[in-house]
Design a protein around this motif. Structure first.
Motif, mmCIF file in Angstrom:
data_model
loop_
_atom_site.group_PDB
_atom_site.id
_atom_site.type_symbol
_atom_site.label_atom_id
_atom_site.label_comp_id
_atom_site.label_asym_id
_atom_site.label_seq_id
_atom_site.Cartn_x
_atom_site.Cartn_y
_atom_site.Cartn_z
ATOM 1 N N SER A 55 0.831 -1.210 0.000
ATOM 2 C CA SER A 55 0.000 0.000 0.000
ATOM 3 C C SER A 55 0.862 1.256 0.000
ATOM 4 O O SER A 55 0.535 2.251 -0.654
ATOM 5 C CB SER A 55 -0.939 0.003 1.202
ATOM 6 N N PHE A 58 2.177 1.691 -3.540
ATOM 7 C CA PHE A 58 1.112 2.169 -4.435
ATOM 8 C C PHE A 58 0.795 3.632 -4.168
ATOM 9 O O PHE A 58 0.614 4.422 -5.102
ATOM 10 C CB PHE A 58 -0.147 1.320 -4.252
ATOM 11 N N TYR A 59 0.719 4.015 -2.900
ATOM 12 C CA TYR A 59 0.411 5.410 -2.565
ATOM 13 C C TYR A 59 1.502 6.338 -3.086
ATOM 14 O O TYR A 59 1.213 7.400 -3.649
ATOM 15 C CB TYR A 59 0.256 5.559 -1.054
ATOM 16 N N TRP A 61 3.627 5.794 -5.570
ATOM 17 C CA TRP A 61 3.584 5.835 -7.038
ATOM 18 C C TRP A 61 2.417 6.692 -7.514
ATOM 19 O O TRP A 61 2.552 7.483 -8.452
ATOM 20 C CB TRP A 61 3.452 4.419 -7.579
ATOM 21 N N ASN A 62 1.253 6.557 -6.871
ATOM 22 C CA ASN A 62 0.071 7.322 -7.272
ATOM 23 C C ASN A 62 0.277 8.817 -7.044
ATOM 24 O O ASN A 62 -0.103 9.647 -7.882
ATOM 25 C CB ASN A 62 -1.141 6.828 -6.487
ATOM 26 N N TYR A 63 0.911 9.174 -5.916
ATOM 27 C CA TYR A 63 1.169 10.583 -5.614
ATOM 28 C C TYR A 63 2.126 11.186 -6.633
ATOM 29 O O TYR A 63 1.905 12.287 -7.161
ATOM 30 C CB TYR A 63 1.739 10.723 -4.204
ATOM 31 N N SER A 65 2.761 10.124 -9.660
ATOM 32 C CA SER A 65 2.124 10.163 -10.975
ATOM 33 C C SER A 65 1.165 11.344 -11.089
ATOM 34 O O SER A 65 1.190 12.093 -12.079
ATOM 35 C CB SER A 65 1.369 8.856 -11.220
ATOM 36 N N ASN A 66 0.327 11.543 -10.072
ATOM 37 C CA ASN A 66 -0.627 12.654 -10.102
ATOM 38 C C ASN A 66 0.091 14.002 -10.075
ATOM 39 O O ASN A 66 -0.308 14.950 -10.768
ATOM 40 C CB ASN A 66 -1.595 12.564 -8.919
#
Length: 202
Positions: A55, A58-59, A61-63, A65-66
């Motif tokens: 998690s 993923f968090y 990577w998502n941050y 990317s955004n």
């Protein structure tokens, strides 16, 4: 066959291996309970730790990317705002004469000296010769086109030059704002026929 554990002298089970032609060969004694697996609690803890680590990955990577997408969008928006503002300023600088000038409207001769170009901000839309100024980015719109006097005019026998401040502002649907103030030196007619231009009193 049975034997005794050397450490505690308890009977332990031994395993004999039968080899053809030789007979039974005693193998190393096996202690009861000498080998054990994972308990259910250990498995649950391990799975929880793995899920937590995944998690976090993923968090992160998502941050990232955004954040990258937002920065790219803002850079493109700023570049488009600069492009429109600088193109208008270039036309005003290259114009041999400004014919009409007001706070939200300017009419001038084109660089070729034959055609006229008018920029006007009316009802929330920036127009060039009565056609909306195109924006290459969806959702981008001009929200301010303001012309202000900047200092006194410079006169010479041929024409009069004045410096104006053009404030150009754009917004988009994502809440991004770009406001660009530009100082532009423009050529004015010696005896302006336009009443609005005379009222500027450069």
């Amino acid at each position: 066959m049975c034997g005794y554990c050397r450490e505690c002298r308890r009977p332990v089970a031994t395993v004999n291996k039968l080899i053809p032609g030789i007979g039974a060969i005693p193998m190393k004694p096996v202690k009861p309970g000498g080998s054990r697996g994972f308990t259910l609690l250990e498995l649950i803890v391990a799975m929880a730790l793995c899920a937590f680590a995944l998690s976090l990955v993923f968090y992160s990577w998502n941050y990232i990317s955004n954040h990258t997408i937002v920065q790219q969008r803002r850079s493109l928006f700023q570049a488009e705002s600069d492009r429109i503002a600088q193109s208008i300023a270039a036309e005003m600088r290259k114009s041999p004469e400004v014919i009409s000038l007001s706070t939200n409207r300017v009419t001038m001769l084109a660089a070729n000296g034959a055609d006229t170009v008018t920029f006007e901000y009316s009802n929330g839309v920036l127009l060039k010769n009565n056609a909306p100024v195109s924006c290459l980015l969806a959702g981008g719109r001009v929200t301010q086109f303001l012309i202000e006097k900047e200092g006194a005019a410079e006169s010479n026998p041929a024409s009069t030059y004045a410096t104006i401040t053009l404030t150009f502002r754009m917004e988009n649907n994502f809440g991004d704002v770009s406001q660009i103030p530009l100082k532009i030196r423009v050529a004015l007619p010696q005896n302006p026929a336009d009443e609005a231009l005379r009222q500027w009193n450069f």
